[in-house]
Design a protein around this motif. Structure first.
Motif, PDB file in Angstrom:
ATOM      1  N   HIS A  38       0.820  -1.212   0.000  1.00 37.07           N
ATOM      2  CA  HIS A  38       0.000   0.000   0.000  1.00 37.07           C
ATOM      3  C   HIS A  38       0.851   1.258   0.000  1.00 37.07           C
ATOM      4  O   HIS A  38       0.653   2.167  -0.822  1.00 37.07           O
ATOM      5  CB  HIS A  38      -0.931   0.010   1.211  1.00 37.07           C
ATOM      6  CG  HIS A  38      -1.751   1.255   1.340  1.00 37.07           C
ATOM      7  ND1 HIS A  38      -1.302   2.389   1.989  1.00 37.07           N
ATOM      8  CD2 HIS A  38      -2.995   1.560   0.874  1.00 37.07           C
ATOM      9  CE1 HIS A  38      -2.220   3.331   1.926  1.00 37.07           C
ATOM     10  NE2 HIS A  38      -3.264   2.854   1.266  1.00 37.07           N
ATOM     11  N   GLY A  42       1.646   1.096  -4.011  1.00 33.63           N
ATOM     12  CA  GLY A  42       0.391   1.808  -4.257  1.00 33.63           C
ATOM     13  C   GLY A  42       0.604   3.280  -4.534  1.00 33.63           C
ATOM     14  O   GLY A  42       0.033   3.845  -5.473  1.00 33.63           O
ATOM     15  N   SER A  43       1.442   3.937  -3.716  1.00 34.61           N
ATOM     16  CA  SER A  43       1.683   5.365  -3.918  1.00 34.61           C
ATOM     17  C   SER A  43       2.431   5.625  -5.217  1.00 34.61           C
ATOM     18  O   SER A  43       2.175   6.619  -5.907  1.00 34.61           O
ATOM     19  CB  SER A  43       2.472   5.935  -2.733  1.00 34.61           C
ATOM     20  OG  SER A  43       3.719   5.263  -2.579  1.00 34.61           O
ATOM     21  N   THR A  46      -0.046   5.345  -8.095  1.00 39.56           N
ATOM     22  CA  THR A  46      -0.906   6.529  -8.128  1.00 39.56           C
ATOM     23  C   THR A  46      -0.176   7.719  -8.731  1.00 39.56           C
ATOM     24  O   THR A  46      -0.742   8.479  -9.538  1.00 39.56           O
ATOM     25  CB  THR A  46      -1.380   6.882  -6.710  1.00 39.56           C
ATOM     26  OG1 THR A  46      -2.104   5.772  -6.161  1.00 39.56           O
ATOM     27  CG2 THR A  46      -2.282   8.103  -6.724  1.00 39.56           C
ATOM     28  N   THR A  49       0.027   7.366 -12.481  1.00 41.96           N
ATOM     29  CA  THR A  49      -1.249   7.695 -13.109  1.00 41.96           C
ATOM     30  C   THR A  49      -1.405   9.204 -13.267  1.00 41.96           C
ATOM     31  O   THR A  49      -1.870   9.696 -14.312  1.00 41.96           O
ATOM     32  CB  THR A  49      -2.410   7.135 -12.268  1.00 41.96           C
ATOM     33  OG1 THR A  49      -2.262   5.717 -12.133  1.00 41.96           O
ATOM     34  CG2 THR A  49      -3.744   7.428 -12.921  1.00 41.96           C
ATOM     35  N   MET A  50      -1.011   9.945 -12.247  1.00 44.85           N
ATOM     36  CA  MET A  50      -1.098  11.403 -12.317  1.00 44.85           C
ATOM     37  C   MET A  50      -0.170  11.966 -13.387  1.00 44.85           C
ATOM     38  O   MET A  50      -0.550  12.844 -14.177  1.00 44.85           O
ATOM     39  CB  MET A  50      -0.775  12.006 -10.949  1.00 44.85           C
ATOM     40  CG  MET A  50      -1.769  11.646  -9.865  1.00 44.85           C
ATOM     41  SD  MET A  50      -1.274  12.252  -8.233  1.00 44.85           S
ATOM     42  CE  MET A  50      -1.234  14.023  -8.548  1.00 44.85           C
ATOM     43  N   LYS A  73      -2.974   3.924 -19.650  1.00 49.40           N
ATOM     44  CA  LYS A  73      -3.818   4.281 -18.511  1.00 49.40           C
ATOM     45  C   LYS A  73      -4.633   3.081 -18.043  1.00 49.40           C
ATOM     46  O   LYS A  73      -4.742   2.817 -16.832  1.00 49.40           O
ATOM     47  CB  LYS A  73      -4.747   5.429 -18.904  1.00 49.40           C
ATOM     48  CG  LYS A  73      -5.633   5.912 -17.767  1.00 49.40           C
ATOM     49  CD  LYS A  73      -6.496   7.080 -18.224  1.00 49.40           C
ATOM     50  CE  LYS A  73      -7.382   7.562 -17.077  1.00 49.40           C
ATOM     51  NZ  LYS A  73      -8.244   8.705 -17.500  1.00 49.40           N
ATOM     52  N   HIS A  77      -4.439   1.147 -14.388  1.00 49.11           N
ATOM     53  CA  HIS A  77      -5.617   0.911 -13.549  1.00 49.11           C
ATOM     54  C   HIS A  77      -5.754  -0.573 -13.204  1.00 49.11           C
ATOM     55  O   HIS A  77      -6.145  -0.921 -12.082  1.00 49.11           O
ATOM     56  CB  HIS A  77      -6.870   1.407 -14.271  1.00 49.11           C
ATOM     57  CG  HIS A  77      -7.000   2.897 -14.277  1.00 49.11           C
ATOM     58  ND1 HIS A  77      -7.904   3.582 -15.051  1.00 49.11           N
ATOM     59  CD2 HIS A  77      -6.319   3.853 -13.587  1.00 49.11           C
ATOM     60  CE1 HIS A  77      -7.792   4.878 -14.845  1.00 49.11           C
ATOM     61  NE2 HIS A  77      -6.827   5.070 -13.963  1.00 49.11           N
ATOM     62  N   ILE A  80      -3.171  -1.334 -10.534  1.00 54.16           N
ATOM     63  CA  ILE A  80      -3.608  -0.767  -9.256  1.00 54.16           C
ATOM     64  C   ILE A  80      -4.669  -1.652  -8.611  1.00 54.16           C
ATOM     65  O   ILE A  80      -4.637  -1.917  -7.403  1.00 54.16           O
ATOM     66  CB  ILE A  80      -4.132   0.673  -9.458  1.00 54.16           C
ATOM     67  CG1 ILE A  80      -2.969   1.610  -9.793  1.00 54.16           C
ATOM     68  CG2 ILE A  80      -4.866   1.168  -8.217  1.00 54.16           C
ATOM     69  CD1 ILE A  80      -3.402   3.009 -10.185  1.00 54.16           C
ATOM     70  N   ARG A  84      -4.465  -3.780  -5.149  1.00 59.11           N
ATOM     71  CA  ARG A  84      -5.445  -3.636  -4.079  1.00 59.11           C
ATOM     72  C   ARG A  84      -5.981  -4.997  -3.640  1.00 59.11           C
ATOM     73  O   ARG A  84      -6.148  -5.259  -2.445  1.00 59.11           O
ATOM     74  CB  ARG A  84      -6.597  -2.744  -4.552  1.00 59.11           C
ATOM     75  CG  ARG A  84      -7.607  -2.410  -3.458  1.00 59.11           C
ATOM     76  CD  ARG A  84      -8.870  -1.825  -4.041  1.00 59.11           C
ATOM     77  NE  ARG A  84      -9.575  -2.807  -4.845  1.00 59.11           N
ATOM     78  CZ  ARG A  84     -10.343  -3.771  -4.325  1.00 59.11           C
ATOM     79  NH1 ARG A  84     -10.494  -3.880  -3.005  1.00 59.11           N
ATOM     80  NH2 ARG A  84     -10.955  -4.629  -5.108  1.00 59.11           N
TER      81      ARG A  84
END
Length: 233
Positions: A38, A42-43, A46, A49-50, A73, A77, A80, A84
């Motif tokens: 996480h 995870g970070s 993220t 994606t940005m 993209k 996703h 990600i 999760r």
């Protein structure tokens, strides 16, 4: 003979203590790994994606480039979501941060949606008060019970009941499938897929409880665990 019995008793106690240490270490390792996935992976995903979103906004009106960006993209996703799901399988942090009622309710609801089954979940009005290891064992039993449902031919319904009183806490998972419970006899032959249940039974024993798997008179399997609550401090 008395010496042999004493040695056997001491050996059984040692093995029980060792099993308790192993399962606690296993839980802690799973929890730590889920946190790492996480916090680190995870970070990073993220952030990627940005950055991809910013780059896409600056792309020239070239359709092949925009199609490739869209594919990237979608891939991000997917990664990600897979990350999760791995975190959730390793350690359900909702149990720790939101409580037993939320964790159980959402797990049953998600299971019903995933397998298109009717799933009912009966929970106590108040959040159960018990040590963390109790919640972990109950959650693992619930996960095992739901997993059993998918293996039972014709199962279309499942009932999950969590009862909590002053002396004990009890979880029951019952389905209406045609594959009944095969019990938890110590001499269950190897290769029958009972090792997960055996481990859960031993985990329940470590807390002074008991785990049973049986066939309901009306059909279907019933998996139950009863854990006596520790004395109040």
């Amino acid at each position: 003979m008395p010496d042999e019995l004493n040695d056997a008793g001491e050996r059984a106690t040692e093995l029980s203590d060792l099993l308790g240490h192993v399962v606690n270490s296993w839980d802690n390792d799973r929890r730590a790994l889920a946190r790492q996935l996480h916090d680190s992976l995870g970070s990073s995903l993220t952030a990627l994606t940005m950055h991809l979103g910013l780059l896409t906004a600056k792309l020239p009106p070239d359709q092949p480039l925009r199609d490739r960006a869209a594919q990237m993209k979608n891939l991000l996703h997917t990664i990600i979501e897979n990350n999760r799901q791995m975190q959730h399988k390793l350690w359900n942090d909702k149990l720790e941060f939101l409580g037993m009622k939320v964790a159980f309710s959402e797990l049953v609801s998600q299971f019903a949606q995933q397998y298109a089954l009717t799933a009912r979940c009966s929970l106590p009005e108040e959040e159960p008060v018990c040590p963390r290891e109790y919640g972990v064992v109950l959650l693992r039993v619930l996960e095992q019970g739901l997993s059993n449902v998918t293996a039972h031919s014709g199962a279309t319904e499942v009932d999950v009941v969590l009862d909590d009183n002053e002396d004990e806490i009890m979880l029951t998972v019952r389905d209406n499938g045609k594959g009944g419970g095969r019990g938890l006899a110590p001499n269950t032959p190897a290769g029958t897929g009972q090792y997960g249940l055996r481990l859960l039974r031993e985990r329940a024993r470590l807390l002074g409880g008991a785990l049973t798997l049986s066939t309901h008179p009306d059909g279907g399997a019933v998996l139950s665990v009863v854990l006596p609550k520790p004395p109040a401090a």
